[in-house]
Design a protein around this motif. Structure first.
Motif, PDB file in Angstrom:
ATOM      1  N   LEU A  71     -23.300  49.870 -14.047  1.00 31.87           N
ATOM      2  CA  LEU A  71     -24.127  48.754 -13.595  1.00 31.87           C
ATOM      3  C   LEU A  71     -25.411  49.250 -12.931  1.00 31.87           C
ATOM      4  O   LEU A  71     -26.425  48.547 -12.941  1.00 31.87           O
ATOM      5  N   GLY A  72     -25.384  50.452 -12.381  1.00 32.13           N
ATOM      6  CA  GLY A  72     -26.598  51.037 -11.821  1.00 32.13           C
ATOM      7  C   GLY A  72     -27.649  51.261 -12.886  1.00 32.13           C
ATOM      8  O   GLY A  72     -28.834  51.009 -12.674  1.00 32.13           O
ATOM      9  N   ARG A  73     -27.217  51.729 -14.051  1.00 34.52           N
ATOM     10  CA  ARG A  73     -28.163  51.927 -15.153  1.00 34.52           C
ATOM     11  C   ARG A  73     -28.709  50.590 -15.653  1.00 34.52           C
ATOM     12  O   ARG A  73     -29.909  50.437 -15.889  1.00 34.52           O
ATOM     13  N   ALA A  74     -27.812  49.647 -15.832  1.00 33.56           N
ATOM     14  CA  ALA A  74     -28.226  48.349 -16.374  1.00 33.56           C
ATOM     15  C   ALA A  74     -29.200  47.636 -15.440  1.00 33.56           C
ATOM     16  O   ALA A  74     -30.055  46.868 -15.902  1.00 33.56           O
ATOM     17  N   GLU A  75     -29.102  47.902 -14.157  1.00 30.04           N
ATOM     18  CA  GLU A  75     -29.944  47.199 -13.186  1.00 30.04           C
ATOM     19  C   GLU A  75     -31.413  47.607 -13.288  1.00 30.04           C
ATOM     20  O   GLU A  75     -32.286  46.934 -12.728  1.00 30.04           O
TER      21      GLU A  75
ATOM     22  N   ALA B 133     -26.342  50.893 -25.072  1.00 32.81           N
ATOM     23  CA  ALA B 133     -25.226  50.944 -24.122  1.00 32.81           C
ATOM     24  C   ALA B 133     -25.645  50.942 -22.650  1.00 32.81           C
ATOM     25  O   ALA B 133     -25.018  50.265 -21.835  1.00 32.81           O
ATOM     26  N   PRO B 134     -26.708  51.677 -22.249  1.00 33.21           N
ATOM     27  CA  PRO B 134     -27.094  51.633 -20.834  1.00 33.21           C
ATOM     28  C   PRO B 134     -27.471  50.238 -20.351  1.00 33.21           C
ATOM     29  O   PRO B 134     -27.259  49.904 -19.185  1.00 33.21           O
ATOM     30  N   THR B 135     -28.028  49.416 -21.241  1.00 35.84           N
ATOM     31  CA  THR B 135     -28.396  48.048 -20.871  1.00 35.84           C
ATOM     32  C   THR B 135     -27.202  47.106 -20.926  1.00 35.84           C
ATOM     33  O   THR B 135     -27.150  46.131 -20.180  1.00 35.84           O
ATOM     34  N   ARG B 136     -26.245  47.379 -21.817  1.00 34.98           N
ATOM     35  CA  ARG B 136     -25.094  46.495 -21.985  1.00 34.98           C
ATOM     36  C   ARG B 136     -23.769  47.201 -21.698  1.00 34.98           C
ATOM     37  O   ARG B 136     -22.898  47.354 -22.562  1.00 34.98           O
ATOM     38  N   PRO B 137     -23.564  47.648 -20.450  1.00 38.60           N
ATOM     39  CA  PRO B 137     -22.305  48.308 -20.101  1.00 38.60           C
ATOM     40  C   PRO B 137     -21.104  47.368 -20.236  1.00 38.60           C
ATOM     41  O   PRO B 137     -19.971  47.822 -20.402  1.00 38.60           O
ATOM     42  N   ASP B 138     -21.358  46.066 -20.162  1.00 35.36           N
ATOM     43  CA  ASP B 138     -20.270  45.103 -20.327  1.00 35.36           C
ATOM     44  C   ASP B 138     -19.649  45.213 -21.714  1.00 35.36           C
ATOM     45  O   ASP B 138     -18.423  45.093 -21.873  1.00 35.36           O
ATOM     46  N   LEU B 139     -20.478  45.485 -22.719  1.00 32.72           N
ATOM     47  CA  LEU B 139     -19.968  45.608 -24.083  1.00 32.72           C
ATOM     48  C   LEU B 139     -19.262  46.948 -24.289  1.00 32.72           C
ATOM     49  O   LEU B 139     -18.290  47.035 -25.044  1.00 32.72           O
TER      50      LEU B 139
END
Length: 375
Positions: free
Chosen positions: A189-193, A343-349
């Motif tokens: 989530l740190g990356r996605a933020e 993947a870094p933007t969508r860790p949920d997936l």
């Protein structure tokens, strides 16, 4: 196509939610944007002045870079460490930047990109193919002449261990450069933020915050779902990269956090380190020969390729039972691996993929986004 559908759906949710919200005072809104997980940047509003602060954007440095964000006209005299927003013409240097820019609806602002064949997104790929995004060299050697001719409002760069010489040259020419350190974040989530970082640059902080909140909610819901099961399959990862040395994620790494949040028993989860481990084959075999699943076996994309490299892989249970999963087989039109870009933007997936692979009954209607069973 499925990736494109996910992005469109996320934007639709965002637009719908934005319509329902009432307008707020801009200064109050800016002050309310918080950074919950990312450690590499922060946003402050002090005495009406907005500041974007970048912390240690490359390895082995304690440097902090501070930028004043201004909405003054670009025709006014540029000042050192001032970034004028919204940015209308930008050069980005990593495929991880592409999905964040697209989610904010600003892909048309991208003017240049190095080694563009790595880009997998259909939207940005089309802009590259139409000549609207210029090739500006290789990832480790930017063509400063082409970049200077583009005259972008801003270059978003990154560097592994020190200030990039090409970017320093660009900066000295008067084109603002800002380092993006999203790859150094220690949590998914740190990356996605870091989408909030781009939100600042496009003057779309509210939109970026809303998008991240959706991703965060999806991730936390998936983690909560995985925590309810008592079934914790054992996980092996990595492969032999040099002689008999096996590289795999360390226990405090970004990848290990994914496996932990999927409620899996990663056999090296108690090791120290935020990067990778380099261990002997004997130690890996002793612990991982009977692992239930083998996730991300290095750069390999097929079992045949693995055996051509080393026959010893067939001794592992996960190899024998066809329980090896890799993200390296899902690629864009020009060969870029989708996982590395999105993947870094969508860790949920990513998290849902891991849950689907190891505990499929928890997500019966979900289809894998990044991973595939290795054939």
């Amino acid at each position: 196509m499925k990736t494109k559908i996910f992005l469109i759906a996320l934007l639709s949710i965002l637009i719908s939610s934005c319509k329902k919200e009432t307008k707020k005072n801009t200064s109050n809104l800016e002050s309310s944007i918080s950074i919950k997980y990312a450690k590499g940047f922060s946003l402050k509003v002090e005495d009406g002045v907005k500041k974007l602060i970048i912390n240690a954007p490359y390895q082995n440095t304690n440097k902090t870079f501070e930028y004043i964000i201004s909405s003054e006209s670009l025709e006014s005299k540029r000042k050192i460490n001032h970034i004028y927003v919204p940015i209308s013409k930008m050069v980005i240097t990593s495929t991880t930047h592409v999905p964040m820019v697209e989610l904010l609806g600003e892909e048309n602002s991208i003017a240049g990109f190095p080694y563009a064949k790595y880009v997998s997104s259909e939207k940005t790929r089309a802009l590259i193919d139409d000549g609207k995004i210029k090739e500006i060299g290789k990832e480790s050697s930017l063509n400063t002449e082409i970049l200077l001719d583009l005259q972008p409002d801003l270059v978003v760069g990154y560097s592994v261990s020190s200030a990039d010489k090409s970017l320093t040259t660009i900066e000295k020419s008067g084109i603002p450069v800002i380092y993006n350190g999203d790859w150094l974040e220690e949590t998914p989530l740190g990356r996605a933020e870091w989408i909030k970082f781009f939100g600042v640059l496009y003057n779309k902080e509210k939109e970026a915050d809303s998008i991240f909140n959706i991703i965060e909610k999806n991730y936390l819901n998936a983690r909560a779902l995985a925590s309810k099961t008592e079934k914790q399959p054992t996980i092996l990862s990595g492969a032999i990269m040099n002689k008999d040395i096996w590289n795999l994620p360390a226990g405090d790494s970004f990848v290990a956090q994914f496996l932990k949040d999927a409620n899996l028993n990663y056999l090296w989860q108690n090791t120290e380190g935020k990067g990778s481990l380099s261990l002997s084959f004997e130690s890996i075999f002793d612990k991982g020969a009977n692992a239930d699943f083998w996730i991300a076996p290095g750069y390999f994309s097929s079992k045949e390729q693995m055996l051509q490299n080393n026959q010893i892989y067939q001794q592992f249970d996960a190899f024998k039972e066809d329980k090896i999963y890799t993200p390296s087989t899902k690629k864009g039109a020009t060969g870029g691996i989708i996982y590395y870009e999105l993947a870094p933007t969508r860790p949920d997936l990513v998290l849902k993929d891991l849950i689907k692979i190891t505990n499929p009954d928890l997500l019966k209607n979900y289809e894998l986004t990044f991973f595939e069973k290795m054939q």
